[in-house]
Design a protein around this motif. Structure first.
Motif, short mmCIF file in Angstrom:
data_model
loop_
_atom_site.label_atom_id
_atom_site.label_comp_id
_atom_site.label_asym_id
_atom_site.label_seq_id
_atom_site.Cartn_x
_atom_site.Cartn_y
_atom_site.Cartn_z
N GLU A 165 0.59 -1.30 0.32
CA GLU A 165 -0.19 -0.31 0.39
C GLU A 165 1.11 1.09 0.02
O GLU A 165 0.22 2.31 -0.59
N GLU A 166 2.05 1.49 0.84
CA GLU A 166 3.11 1.58 0.62
C GLU A 166 4.10 2.74 -0.69
O GLU A 166 3.63 3.84 -1.22
N VAL A 167 4.08 1.22 -1.70
CA VAL A 167 4.46 1.65 -2.85
C VAL A 167 3.22 2.44 -3.71
O VAL A 167 2.96 3.13 -4.35
N ALA A 168 2.54 1.45 -3.43
CA ALA A 168 1.16 2.98 -4.46
C ALA A 168 0.30 3.49 -3.77
O ALA A 168 0.28 4.03 -5.16
N GLN A 169 0.85 4.59 -2.87
CA GLN A 169 0.50 5.69 -2.32
C GLN A 169 1.71 6.36 -2.86
O GLN A 169 1.37 7.61 -3.84
N LEU A 170 3.11 5.98 -2.81
CA LEU A 170 3.94 6.59 -3.68
C LEU A 170 3.58 6.29 -5.04
O LEU A 170 4.30 7.98 -6.05
N SER A 171 2.98 5.51 -6.29
CA SER A 171 2.94 5.50 -7.13
C SER A 171 1.30 6.11 -7.71
O SER A 171 0.86 6.20 -9.03
N ILE A 206 -1.97 5.28 -7.36
CA ILE A 206 -2.19 3.33 -7.60
C ILE A 206 -3.35 4.02 -6.95
O ILE A 206 -3.17 3.73 -5.87
N SER A 207 -3.78 2.89 -6.95
CA SER A 207 -4.54 2.27 -5.53
C SER A 207 -4.62 0.84 -5.18
O SER A 207 -2.91 -0.03 -5.67
N PRO A 208 -4.34 0.71 -4.47
CA PRO A 208 -3.48 -0.33 -3.56
C PRO A 208 -4.39 -1.97 -3.97
O PRO A 208 -3.20 -2.83 -4.19
N THR A 209 -5.69 -2.02 -3.97
CA THR A 209 -5.75 -3.27 -5.40
C THR A 209 -5.47 -3.57 -6.25
O THR A 209 -4.82 -4.81 -6.52
N TRP A 210 -4.25 -1.90 -6.95
CA TRP A 210 -4.48 -2.31 -8.04
C TRP A 210 -2.76 -2.23 -8.05
O TRP A 210 -2.13 -3.77 -9.19
N TYR A 211 -2.17 -2.25 -7.12
CA TYR A 211 -0.31 -2.15 -7.21
C TYR A 211 -0.69 -4.47 -6.80
O TYR A 211 0.06 -4.47 -7.22
N THR A 212 -1.54 -4.32 -5.86
CA THR A 212 -1.40 -5.73 -5.56
C THR A 212 -1.56 -6.85 -6.36
O THR A 212 -0.67 -7.92 -6.95
N TRP A 213 -2.83 -6.54 -6.95
CA TRP A 213 -2.89 -7.58 -8.37
C TRP A 213 -1.83 -7.24 -9.45
O TRP A 213 -1.25 -7.49 -10.31
N LEU A 214 -0.72 -6.23 -9.66
CA LEU A 214 0.58 -6.45 -10.66
C LEU A 214 1.27 -6.89 -9.75
O LEU A 214 2.09 -7.62 -10.89
N GLU A 215 1.75 -6.89 -8.06
CA GLU A 215 2.15 -8.26 -8.58
C GLU A 215 2.62 -9.38 -7.85
O GLU A 215 3.13 -10.47 -8.17
N GLN A 216 0.73 -10.21 -8.26
CA GLN A 216 0.40 -10.84 -8.23
C GLN A 216 -0.13 -11.64 -9.60
O GLN A 216 -0.54 -12.74 -10.04
N SER A 217 0.15 -10.65 -10.72
CA SER A 217 -0.06 -11.02 -12.56
C SER A 217 -1.71 -10.89 -12.51
O SER A 217 -2.08 -12.11 -13.00
N ARG A 218 -2.41 -10.54 -11.92
CA ARG A 218 -3.93 -10.16 -12.11
C ARG A 218 -4.26 -9.13 -12.52
O ARG A 218 -3.60 -7.71 -12.81
N GLY A 219 -5.15 -8.88 -13.14
CA GLY A 219 -6.06 -7.50 -13.38
C GLY A 219 -5.14 -6.95 -14.95
O GLY A 219 -5.65 -5.97 -15.48
N GLY A 220 -4.58 -7.29 -15.85
CA GLY A 220 -4.29 -7.35 -17.22
C GLY A 220 -2.61 -6.91 -16.74
O GLY A 220 -2.59 -6.25 -15.82
N SER A 221 -2.57 -5.93 -18.28
CA SER A 221 -1.29 -5.26 -17.91
C SER A 221 -1.31 -3.77 -17.79
O SER A 221 -2.09 -2.92 -17.67
N PRO A 222 -0.52 -3.07 -17.10
CA PRO A 222 -0.37 -1.55 -16.66
C PRO A 222 -0.35 -0.86 -18.14
O PRO A 222 0.14 -1.28 -18.78
#
Length: 273
Positions: A39-45, A47-63
């Motif tokens: 959530e801290e990386v998401a805040q700095l970026s 973007i939403s914490p959920t979206w960043y979590t999905w990015l690390e988990q390879s979910r939600g499509g390509s950024p």
């Protein structure tokens, strides 16, 4: 989960684990794992914490490229790390605008000097010759006695009558230089400075204007360059081109004699000069 996306998530997780939360103003207490939280990386970026979590988990499509840029900046990635991140995500490096500079390091000059009797130069994407060794001075051109503006290979080829005298096949060399110049400036983006240079040279030389308008594009690679040297006659040189690591705005060109006879002629001339 496919392997590239898995590698992307693992890379992001590894990079955030190495960052000190205090550097970013976050509290370090009660952390089960080292580094930043998701959530801290998401805040700095931004973007939403959920979206960043999905990015690390390879979910939600390509950024998007914009989002990945923000994540790269938040994680304080180096240029090489950012390039690796984009290759994992998209299969290619990020689009960048090169910074063009005429300055070279003493280390690069020492590299040139090590080629001894093989002429070697370093040029910019604008074809400004910015460094050379002694062999290049004696065989290719006396760059040291020229004004910086005159060291531009395009300007020399199309506005200096001497160029046609020393090139056995001037037309082919001219076409090659303009075609590679077009590839170079397209890669870095045509700035107002480059546009002014093209306009100026197009007015000064009908040959350049015709070749530029042909829209031919080619890469460097290597080949044979045949020179008519004013003192030692015809010389055949193999040329090879190299991009300088960390300075994508520069190329090193090395001209190697094609045979022992040519090598001997050049060596004797350089020694006597």
């Amino acid at each position: 989960m496919n392997e590239p996306n898995k590698s992307l998530g693992e890379f992001l997780k590894e990079k955030r684990s190495k960052l000190d939360p205090a550097v970013f103003g976050f509290q370090k207490r009660r952390r089960r794992t080292p580094g930043l939280r998701r959530e801290e990386v998401a805040q700095l970026s931004n973007i939403s914490p959920t979206w960043y979590t999905w990015l690390e988990q390879s979910r939600g499509g390509s950024p998007s490229k914009e989002v990945l840029n923000r994540v790269a900046n938040a994680l304080l990635l180096t240029e090489h790390e950012k390039e690796y991140l984009f290759i994992l995500a998209f299969g290619h490096p990020p689009e960048t605008t090169l910074t063009v500079s005429n300055e070279i390091t003493p280390r690069l000059q020492r590299v040139l000097d090590q080629f001894g009797q093989c002429p070697a130069i370093i040029k910019t994407v604008m074809w400004d010759v910015v460094a050379w060794n002694d062999a290049a001075l004696k065989i290719l051109n006396d760059y040291a006695s020229m004004e910086p503006k005159e060291r531009n290979t395009l300007r020399y080829m199309f506005t200096n009558p001497q160029a046609k005298k020393v090139q056995k096949d001037w037309a082919s060399v001219a076409q090659f230089i303009v075609s590679t110049f077009r590839a170079d400036v397209t890669r870095i983006g045509i700035s107002s400075e480059i546009e002014e240079f093209i306009d100026e040279l197009s007015i000064q030389s009908e040959d350049f204007s015709r070749l530029w308008q042909s829209h031919e594009v080619t890469g460097y690679g290597g080949g044979i360059k045949t020179l008519i040297h004013p003192e030692i006659g015809q010389l055949e040189l193999e040329f090879s081109t190299f991009v300088i690591e960390g300075r994508a705005d520069l190329n090193m060109l090395i001209f190697n004699p094609v045979d022992d006879k040519t090598k001997k002629i050049i060596a004797e001339y350089i020694h006597a000069a």
